[in-house]
Design an enzyme around this catalytic site. Structure first.
Site, PDB file in Angstrom:
ATOM      1  N   ASP A   7      26.942  12.506  -6.730  1.00 18.41           N
ATOM      2  CA  ASP A   7      28.116  13.925  -7.302  1.00 18.41           C
ATOM      3  C   ASP A   7      28.867  13.603  -8.885  1.00 18.41           C
ATOM      4  O   ASP A   7      28.374  12.179  -8.816  1.00 18.41           O
ATOM      5  CB  ASP A   7      29.020  13.999  -6.841  1.00 18.41           C
ATOM      6  CG  ASP A   7      29.479  15.706  -6.705  1.00 18.41           C
ATOM      7  OD1 ASP A   7      29.071  16.301  -7.125  1.00 18.41           O
ATOM      8  OD2 ASP A   7      31.231  15.021  -7.195  1.00 18.41           O
ATOM      9  N   SER A   8      28.725  14.859  -9.266  1.00 21.67           N
ATOM     10  CA  SER A   8      29.584  14.187 -10.746  1.00 21.67           C
ATOM     11  C   SER A   8      30.837  13.693 -10.578  1.00 21.67           C
ATOM     12  O   SER A   8      31.002  12.620 -11.227  1.00 21.67           O
ATOM     13  CB  SER A   8      29.878  15.539 -10.905  1.00 21.67           C
ATOM     14  OG  SER A   8      30.483  16.091 -10.548  1.00 21.67           O
ATOM     15  N   CYS A  70      25.854  17.513  -4.515  1.00 23.29           N
ATOM     16  CA  CYS A  70      26.171  18.609  -5.667  1.00 23.29           C
ATOM     17  C   CYS A  70      26.059  19.727  -6.479  1.00 23.29           C
ATOM     18  O   CYS A  70      24.588  19.227  -6.391  1.00 23.29           O
ATOM     19  CB  CYS A  70      26.033  17.754  -7.236  1.00 23.29           C
ATOM     20  SG  CYS A  70      26.820  18.244  -8.412  1.00 23.29           S
ATOM     21  N   GLU A 162      40.073  17.359  -8.645  1.00 21.88           N
ATOM     22  CA  GLU A 162      39.938  16.679  -9.083  1.00 21.88           C
ATOM     23  C   GLU A 162      41.179  15.635  -9.623  1.00 21.88           C
ATOM     24  O   GLU A 162      41.416  14.239  -8.746  1.00 21.88           O
ATOM     25  CB  GLU A 162      38.952  16.328 -10.414  1.00 21.88           C
ATOM     26  CG  GLU A 162      37.308  16.483  -9.913  1.00 21.88           C
ATOM     27  CD  GLU A 162      36.273  15.247  -9.646  1.00 21.88           C
ATOM     28  OE1 GLU A 162      36.730  13.669 -10.351  1.00 21.88           O
ATOM     29  OE2 GLU A 162      35.775  15.386  -8.579  1.00 21.88           O
ATOM     30  N   CYS A 194      30.356  24.643  -3.801  1.00 18.76           N
ATOM     31  CA  CYS A 194      30.703  23.570  -4.336  1.00 18.76           C
ATOM     32  C   CYS A 194      30.851  22.340  -3.938  1.00 18.76           C
ATOM     33  O   CYS A 194      31.096  23.051  -2.922  1.00 18.76           O
ATOM     34  CB  CYS A 194      31.263  23.825  -5.650  1.00 18.76           C
ATOM     35  SG  CYS A 194      32.317  22.488  -6.898  1.00 18.76           S
ATOM     36  N   HIS A 196      33.064  20.392  -3.908  1.00 16.38           N
ATOM     37  CA  HIS A 196      34.330  20.387  -3.900  1.00 16.38           C
ATOM     38  C   HIS A 196      35.586  20.935  -3.150  1.00 16.38           C
ATOM     39  O   HIS A 196      36.836  21.262  -2.058  1.00 16.38           O
ATOM     40  CB  HIS A 196      35.145  20.578  -5.523  1.00 16.38           C
ATOM     41  CG  HIS A 196      35.208  19.350  -5.936  1.00 16.38           C
ATOM     42  ND1 HIS A 196      33.835  18.988  -6.513  1.00 16.38           N
ATOM     43  CD2 HIS A 196      35.732  17.941  -6.759  1.00 16.38           C
ATOM     44  CE1 HIS A 196      34.157  17.811  -7.651  1.00 16.38           C
ATOM     45  NE2 HIS A 196      35.046  17.197  -7.649  1.00 16.38           N
TER      46      HIS A 196
END
Ligand code: DGL
Length: 270
Positions: A7-8, A70, A162, A194, A196
């Site tokens: 993932d990023s 991701c 984040e 997403c 997240h």
């Protein structure tokens, strides 16, 4: 023997959690490209370049199979990687298709022509880059007919998560859900597109109302990975150790990841 999860940043940890619960005997190497996150505001070429570089790093760690945990990378890079970049002995899987198969009531790999499905109005919440790729609409059109999709680019939400700023994240969920419902007042289903966003699933559900079925990815991806590995056991690569790698500052990322998953996670430099 290990499988790579990329993932990023931290969002893919929601997928990692689900796959390691579902497949407790498989070692996973997680790579977060925290130095370059967020991806959701980058253009497709940039996301492709970063994703292929990270995938090569996971090959070095002994992973022949890499899960792009991701949506932004799955939307902007996966198809191109599969068509013209991956060597024959390597595989990459994304997180988009399992979700669309669940939404369109299909079994894994069912390639029959598109058909009418139960949901008619779908709200898609994703990063700006995933929304502008239209990959979700493209994959959906291969499988279903007569489904309206309204997409909402959730600017700022990944950064707030984040940074661990959950008050801002909650306010952003509410304002993005309100914006979506001004365009589509009564969605049947909502996709959290997403990795997240599962952390904010309750807030999305509250903002959209209990009648909207909210689809989130982690468990769907875990089931489809288990199914894939049953059919392709040779794709569990050579690595034998589970570990967490980051392109960012390992100490900082470990603190954020521990808060994010509410269990101790220790990252090493990629
Ligand atoms: N978590 C990623 C996704 O699923 C992207 C977040 C980002 O880097 O913008 O889209």
């Amino acid at each position: 023997m290990a499988v790579g999860v990329f993932d990023s940043g931290l969002g893919g940890l929601t997928v990692l959690n689900a796959v390691s619960k579902r497949l407790p005997d498989v070692p996973f190497v997680y790579l977060g490209d925290n130095a370059h996150a967020p991806y959701g505001v980058r253009d497709a070429q940039d996301v492709y370049d970063l994703t292929t570089k990270a995938t090569e790093r996971l090959w070095e760690a002994g992973c022949d199979l890499v899960v792009l945990a991701c949506n932004t990378a799955s939307a902007a890079a996966l198809r191109r990687m599969q068509e013209s970049w991956l060597p024959p002995e390597k595989r990459a899987l994304g997180v988009f298709v399992p979700l669309i198969e669940a939404l369109t009531e299909r079994n894994w790999g069912d390639n029959s022509p598109p058909k009418e499905v139960g949901v008619k109005r779908v709200a898609l919440f994703a990063t700006p880059s995933t929304v502008s790729s239209r990959a979700f609409q493209r994959e959906l059109a291969f499988r279903a007919i007569g489904v309206d999709v309204e997409a909402q680019a959730c600017g700022g939400l990944v950064d707030a998560i984040e940074d661990g700023d959950m008050i801002l994240a909650e306010a952003l969920v509410k304002s993005h859900a309100d914006a979506l419902m001004r365009k589509m007042p009564k969605p049947d289903a909502a996709i959290l597109g997403c990795t997240h966003y599962p952390l904010m699933e309750r807030e999305f559900q509250t903002a959209l109302g209990e009648d909207v079925k909210v689809f989130s990815q982690a468990n769907l991806v875990a089931n489809s990975l288990a199914d894939y590995l049953e059919r392709h056991p040779q794709m569990i690569g050579e690595g034998t150790e589970s570990k967490f790698l980051t392109t960012g500052d390992p100490e900082k990322v470990s603190v954020h990841a521990t808060n994010f998953l509410k269990r101790k996670i220790v990252f090493e430099a990629a």
